[in-house]
Design an enzyme around this catalytic site. Sequence first.
Site, PDB file in Angstrom:
ATOM      1  CD  GLU A   1      -1.000  -6.222 -14.619  1.00  0.00           C
ATOM      2  OE1 GLU A   1      -2.048  -6.815 -14.272  1.00  0.00           O
ATOM      3  OE2 GLU A   1      -1.021  -5.201 -15.312  1.00  0.00           O
TER       4      GLU A   1
ATOM      5  CG  HIS B   1       0.215  -1.250  -6.978  1.00  0.00           C
ATOM      6  ND1 HIS B   1       1.521  -1.335  -7.393  1.00  0.00           N
ATOM      7  CD2 HIS B   1       0.255  -1.013  -5.648  1.00  0.00           C
ATOM      8  CE1 HIS B   1       2.319  -1.138  -6.360  1.00  0.00           C
ATOM      9  NE2 HIS B   1       1.587  -0.957  -5.285  1.00  0.00           N
TER      10      HIS B   1
ATOM     11  CD  GLN C   1       3.877   3.127   4.531  1.00  0.00           C
ATOM     12  OE1 GLN C   1       2.810   3.709   4.591  1.00  0.00           O
ATOM     13  NE2 GLN C   1       4.007   1.973   3.884  1.00  0.00           N
TER      14      GLN C   1
ATOM     15  CD  GLN D   1      -2.148 -14.161   0.114  1.00  0.00           C
ATOM     16  OE1 GLN D   1      -3.071 -14.460  -0.644  1.00  0.00           O
ATOM     17  NE2 GLN D   1      -1.120 -14.967   0.352  1.00  0.00           N
ATOM     18  CE  LYS D   2       4.944  -7.349  -2.426  1.00  0.00           C
ATOM     19  NZ  LYS D   2       5.793  -6.901  -1.280  1.00  0.00           N
TER      20      LYS D   2
ATOM     21  CD  GLN E   1      -0.038  -2.397   4.044  1.00  0.00           C
ATOM     22  OE1 GLN E   1       0.883  -1.652   4.307  1.00  0.00           O
ATOM     23  NE2 GLN E   1      -0.480  -2.558   2.807  1.00  0.00           N
TER      24      GLN E   1
ATOM     25  CB  VAL F   1      -0.213 -10.058  -9.007  1.00  0.00           C
ATOM     26  CG1 VAL F   1       0.072 -10.202 -10.498  1.00  0.00           C
ATOM     27  CG2 VAL F   1      -1.701  -9.787  -8.772  1.00  0.00           C
TER      28      VAL F   1
ATOM     29  NE  ARG G   1      10.999  -1.112  -0.115  1.00  0.00           N
ATOM     30  CZ  ARG G   1       9.923  -0.828   0.649  1.00  0.00           C
ATOM     31  NH1 ARG G   1       8.916  -1.668   0.694  1.00  0.00           N
ATOM     32  NH2 ARG G   1       9.867   0.289   1.339  1.00  0.00           N
TER      33      ARG G   1
END
Length: 288
Positions: free
Chosen positions: A35, A37, A61, A148-149, A153, A176, A187
């Site tokens: 959710e 994404h 990465q 924002q998680k 980044q 979210v 993950r």
Amino acid sequence: MILLETADAMRAWSRARRAEGHTIGFAPTMGALHEGHASLARAAVRECGVAVASIFVNPAQFAPNEDFDKYPRTFEADRAMLEGIGVHALYLPSARDMYPESYSTYVEVGGVSQGLCGGSRPHFFRGVATVVTKLFNAVEPDRAYFGQKDAQQCAVIRRMARDLDTGIEIVQMPIVREADGLAMSSRNRYLGPEERTRALCISRSLFEAGRRMGGGLKDAAAVAAGVREGMAETRIDYVELVDAETMRPVAAVDRPVLLAAAAWVGDTRLIDNILFTPEAPKEDASCC
Ligand code: PAF
């Protein structure tokens, strides 16, 4: 939804849409969509004339000892989700096209990529900044959406987009969460039931710290110590209070701050954060 597999095909499609007068919104992802994404893709659909998403699990990465090989790949479900949201084009570059033999150009963003995840994953932001630059060059978006998680980044990409004069607006969308507070992450599917329950102490500790800052706690060390205590059931990577823009550690909660945490729960490394802005001091009517 059209699928595009090469940078040239992607760029030609975007240029044709722009020539028709559309703005282009872009949600880059590594797939295994959830959710969080979906909120990026929905914002792109809502706010732009056409919306593009990408799926590319970026080897640059991941360090050799990290989870590149086992990173979840759920292409059919991802495609269906993006199509359902109304995304117009899905860019699916191959690793061979992204990093052909003798590939040797990397983007390094100074300052904001140091500390936090940049401290424990030194290769990470160079890989992210490089792939996002390449994705931007293929999609040529007007606006690009990030969650924002991954707050550091977002800061790295904002700085890169500004420093390299991309003209692209970087939009940071809120975290979210599951109903019980766990920040959504691709993950999370690595977690067993007991680990999933244990992981909740991360968001719980951050929320508690948010309440304490709201109640007037200003001392950064005390804020971080409280979070560390609450996260005792995990193996903590870092808990830090930093300036929300520069990502540099702060001693006091005297400006907009990011309280960020990373921790291992079993073999899974999870990150989470909250943003906090202290209230401006009330003007003293008796003064001046
Ligand atoms: O946040 C992610 O999923 C990735 O780091 C990104 C921005 C798609 C680059 O690979």
